[in-house]
Design an enzyme around this catalytic site. Structure first.
Site, mmCIF file in Angstrom:
data_model
loop_
_atom_site.group_PDB
_atom_site.id
_atom_site.type_symbol
_atom_site.label_atom_id
_atom_site.label_comp_id
_atom_site.label_asym_id
_atom_site.label_seq_id
_atom_site.Cartn_x
_atom_site.Cartn_y
_atom_site.Cartn_z
ATOM 1 N N ASP A 6 -7.990 -5.128 -0.309
ATOM 2 C CA ASP A 6 -8.502 -5.968 -1.380
ATOM 3 C C ASP A 6 -8.191 -7.447 -1.200
ATOM 4 O OD1 ASP A 6 -9.719 -3.999 -2.956
ATOM 5 O OD2 ASP A 6 -7.771 -3.335 -3.690
ATOM 6 N N HIS B 49 0.844 -1.188 0.000
ATOM 7 C CA HIS B 49 0.000 0.000 0.000
ATOM 8 C C HIS B 49 0.879 1.237 0.000
ATOM 9 C CE1 HIS B 49 -3.105 2.876 1.084
ATOM 10 N NE2 HIS B 49 -3.937 1.989 0.580
HETATM 11 N N1 ACO Z 1 4.355 -7.681 -4.766
HETATM 12 C C1 ACO Z 1 5.679 -7.640 -4.912
HETATM 13 N N2 ACO Z 1 6.441 -6.532 -4.760
HETATM 14 C C2 ACO Z 1 5.797 -5.397 -4.453
HETATM 15 C C3 ACO Z 1 4.394 -5.351 -4.276
HETATM 16 C C4 ACO Z 1 3.663 -6.540 -4.440
HETATM 17 N N3 ACO Z 1 2.350 -6.580 -4.298
HETATM 18 N N4 ACO Z 1 4.025 -4.088 -3.975
HETATM 19 C C5 ACO Z 1 5.146 -3.362 -3.965
HETATM 20 N N5 ACO Z 1 6.215 -4.152 -4.252
HETATM 21 C C6 ACO Z 1 7.638 -3.748 -4.285
HETATM 22 C C7 ACO Z 1 7.939 -2.953 -5.539
HETATM 23 O O1 ACO Z 1 8.387 -3.796 -6.583
HETATM 24 C C8 ACO Z 1 8.992 -1.998 -5.052
HETATM 25 O O2 ACO Z 1 10.211 -2.701 -5.012
HETATM 26 P P1 ACO Z 1 11.598 -1.882 -5.296
HETATM 27 O O3 ACO Z 1 11.718 -0.866 -4.202
HETATM 28 O O4 ACO Z 1 12.639 -2.968 -5.201
HETATM 29 O O5 ACO Z 1 11.468 -1.280 -6.657
HETATM 30 C C9 ACO Z 1 8.588 -1.710 -3.608
HETATM 31 O O6 ACO Z 1 7.825 -2.851 -3.190
HETATM 32 C C10 ACO Z 1 7.753 -0.463 -3.438
HETATM 33 O O7 ACO Z 1 6.669 -0.539 -4.366
HETATM 34 P P2 ACO Z 1 6.058 0.727 -5.109
HETATM 35 O O8 ACO Z 1 5.358 0.257 -6.330
HETATM 36 O O9 ACO Z 1 7.110 1.780 -5.252
HETATM 37 O O10 ACO Z 1 5.035 1.225 -4.008
HETATM 38 P P3 ACO Z 1 3.809 2.126 -4.312
HETATM 39 O O11 ACO Z 1 3.493 2.802 -3.056
HETATM 40 O O12 ACO Z 1 4.060 2.965 -5.510
HETATM 41 O O13 ACO Z 1 2.667 1.078 -4.737
HETATM 42 C C11 ACO Z 1 0.866 -0.432 -4.649
HETATM 43 C C12 ACO Z 1 1.651 0.656 -3.901
HETATM 44 C C13 ACO Z 1 0.462 0.071 -6.037
HETATM 45 C C14 ACO Z 1 -0.410 -0.738 -3.879
HETATM 46 C C15 ACO Z 1 1.741 -1.689 -4.780
HETATM 47 O O14 ACO Z 1 2.088 -2.179 -3.499
HETATM 48 C C16 ACO Z 1 1.087 -2.798 -5.601
HETATM 49 O O15 ACO Z 1 1.219 -2.792 -6.831
HETATM 50 N N6 ACO Z 1 0.368 -3.769 -4.950
HETATM 51 C C17 ACO Z 1 -0.341 -4.811 -5.663
HETATM 52 C C18 ACO Z 1 -1.680 -4.296 -6.203
HETATM 53 C C19 ACO Z 1 -2.688 -4.048 -5.092
HETATM 54 O O16 ACO Z 1 -2.914 -4.886 -4.230
HETATM 55 N N7 ACO Z 1 -3.339 -2.869 -5.156
HETATM 56 C C20 ACO Z 1 -4.397 -2.471 -4.210
HETATM 57 C C21 ACO Z 1 -3.922 -1.377 -3.315
HETATM 58 S S1 ACO Z 1 -5.163 -0.924 -2.135
HETATM 59 C C22 ACO Z 1 -6.211 0.033 -3.044
HETATM 60 O O17 ACO Z 1 -5.863 0.708 -3.955
HETATM 61 C C23 ACO Z 1 -7.610 -0.006 -2.678
#
Ligand code: ACO
Length: 434
Positions: free
Chosen positions: A364, A307
């Protein structure tokens, strides 16, 4: 303690005043920075940018706190109802008894939609995704209620648009589903409450008498409360940004629905169940998926984890997990997907990669399991999120308009070509253009 920060750049100093929020969070005001220094700030994805001052929702991602208008989400989910929470978010306080009765009565009066909505529905190919239908039907309300196009009309006129939208959204959502499956639409039944009416419109068929399951209706009401607002997330920011151009409420909310659709946002609830179903279909090897998610060269992410703001736990996920257990037990459902979800969560929470990156189950992760138990089809999961998030979007749109916020317009750092002379097409070559 100084109430401002000083930025030094190329031998010059610029003072940035600070602003403190109610819960002591501090921001630096860069509003005059460009005028004074020529500098802008760059923050892709607005990871560290406050776009507004808001009095609607407080969220502390480190401590896992979420409050609507000062009330803890846990308490609201236990003691309140979705419509009461909607009132709270939109008008700022919990309603007095008479005001609440009036509000509910107003909503009940507007559940019916214009008959021509059916013609629009007919225009969609069968098997259209209900999210696309929903955003179109919401935007189409501008045609049925042209007065709504002017968001500067009287407060009463704006309020009427708000009431209509809350009242009609379950009808649009259920009809989008009926269109998808090719069943006749079911008209609203005001003898049911908000969630009961939606469930009836979703599941009633002309061939048998519909019986509402109170366990399902109650669980739905609570799950909608947990989704009702989440401050400046992607879809809410979209609603505010679109509304900042003085687009109508219906156009702004329609845009919010589209923003929510993406799998990184509200679309994750559908993606989670698809992922868990795939794992089961492939023999249950969830470790393989964890490894894929950790692989830098693989774009796959574990859906339902991570998140932007929560870095310890998502309080909504905790409650939804508990609710999933309760609902499935009450309905007497034994679900392999829930079992797998729990095993996957346990493994992820022990894994160094996810611990280090502070990735926890989000709202979710478990919500789809409850929807599944309720009989809601997978492609409707994000539509359920829309039903829940609607009051939050409306509250933000209304707050933005009432505060007369300026049009949203970020800046950029240009990294494209410098000035290039035009070359006519007969003389143009790849080399000459570069
Ligand atoms: N699985 C694996 N790795 C992940 C995940 C995941 N679900 N989420 C984040 N990471 C990793 C990224 O690859 C990144 O790694 P790095 O630093 O080595 O590049 C690090 O964790 C940080 O991730 P970001 O994408 O920079 O974090 P951001 O805050 O931009 O994204 C998000 C948050 C979009 C929710 C992300 O965690 C994600 O894609 N999750 C999966 C989709 C999801 O469940 N979305 C629902 C969110 S809740 C909502 O919107 C209601």
């Amino acid at each position: 303690m100084s109430k401002s920060a000083v930025l030094s750049f190329k031998g010059k100093s610029f003072t940035l005043p600070s602003i403190e929020g109610k819960e002591k969070e501090i921001a630096l005001d860069i509003g005059k920075l460009r005028k004074e220094s020529g500098l802008i700030t760059l923050d892709p994805g607005y990871k560290n940018t406050g776009s507004t001052k808001s009095a609607i929702t407080f969220l502390d991602g480190e401590k896992g706190i979420l409050r609507y208008r000062g009330y803890a989400i846990e308490e609201l989910a236990e003691k309140s109802t979705f419509l009461e929470v909607a009132y709270l978010l939109i008008y700022g306080d919990l309603p007095q008894k008479d005001d609440f009765e009036q509000f509910k009565d107003n909503i009940t009066k507007h559940t019916l939609v214009h008959e021509d909505v059916k013609k629009i529905l007919d225009g969609f190919p069968s098997h259209s995704h209900p999210m696309g239908i929903l955003s179109s039907l919401v935007c189409a309300q501008t045609a049925f209620y042209p007065a709504s196009l002017d968001p500067n009309r009287s407060a009463e006129a704006v309020n009427l648009s708000i009431i209509r939208l809350i009242a009609k959204m379950p009808t649009f959502a259920a009809w989008a589903y009926k269109k998808e499956v090719g069943h006749p639409v079911v008209y609203p039944d005001n003898s049911f409450d908000y969630c009961g009416n939606f469930l009836k419109m979703m599941f009633a068929l002309p061939v048998k008498v519909y019986e509402l399951d109170p366990v399902v209706a109650n669980a739905l009401d609570r799950i909608l409360i947990l989704h009702a607002d989440h401050e400046q997330n992607c879809s809410t920011s979209t609603v505010r940004l679109v509304g900042s151009s003085r687009a109508s409420l219906y156009a702004s909310i329609s845009a919010g629905i589209n923003a929510l659709w993406g799998p990184l946002h509200g679309g994750a609830n559908q993606a989670v169940i698809e992922m868990l179903d795939n794992i089961i279909a492939e023999g249950g090897n969830f470790e393989k998926y964890i490894e894929k998610a950790k692989d830098k060269n693989d774009p796959f992410r574990l859906m339902g984890f991570g998140h932007r703001v929560y870095k310890n736990f998502d309080p909504r996920a905790k409650m939804i997990k508990k609710l999933a257990d309760e609902v499935l037990a009450k309905l007497g459902i034994h679900d392999r997907v829930l079992e797998l979800a729990k095993k996957l969560e346990e493994s992820v929470l022990r894994d160094e990669y996810f611990i280090e990156k502070k990735l926890f189950p989000n709202v979710d992760f478990y919500s789809g399991i409850i929807y599944k138990a309720m009989g809601i089809p997978i492609e409707m999961f994000t539509v359920m999120f829309v039903l829940g998030r609607l009051p939050g979007w409306i509250a933000h749109w209304k707050e933005m308009r009432e505060n007369n916020e300026p049009i949203g317009r970020p800046r950029q750092i240009y990294v494209g070509h410098g000035h290039r002379p035009y070359i006519s097409v007969d003389k143009r070559t790849k080399e000459k253009q570069s």
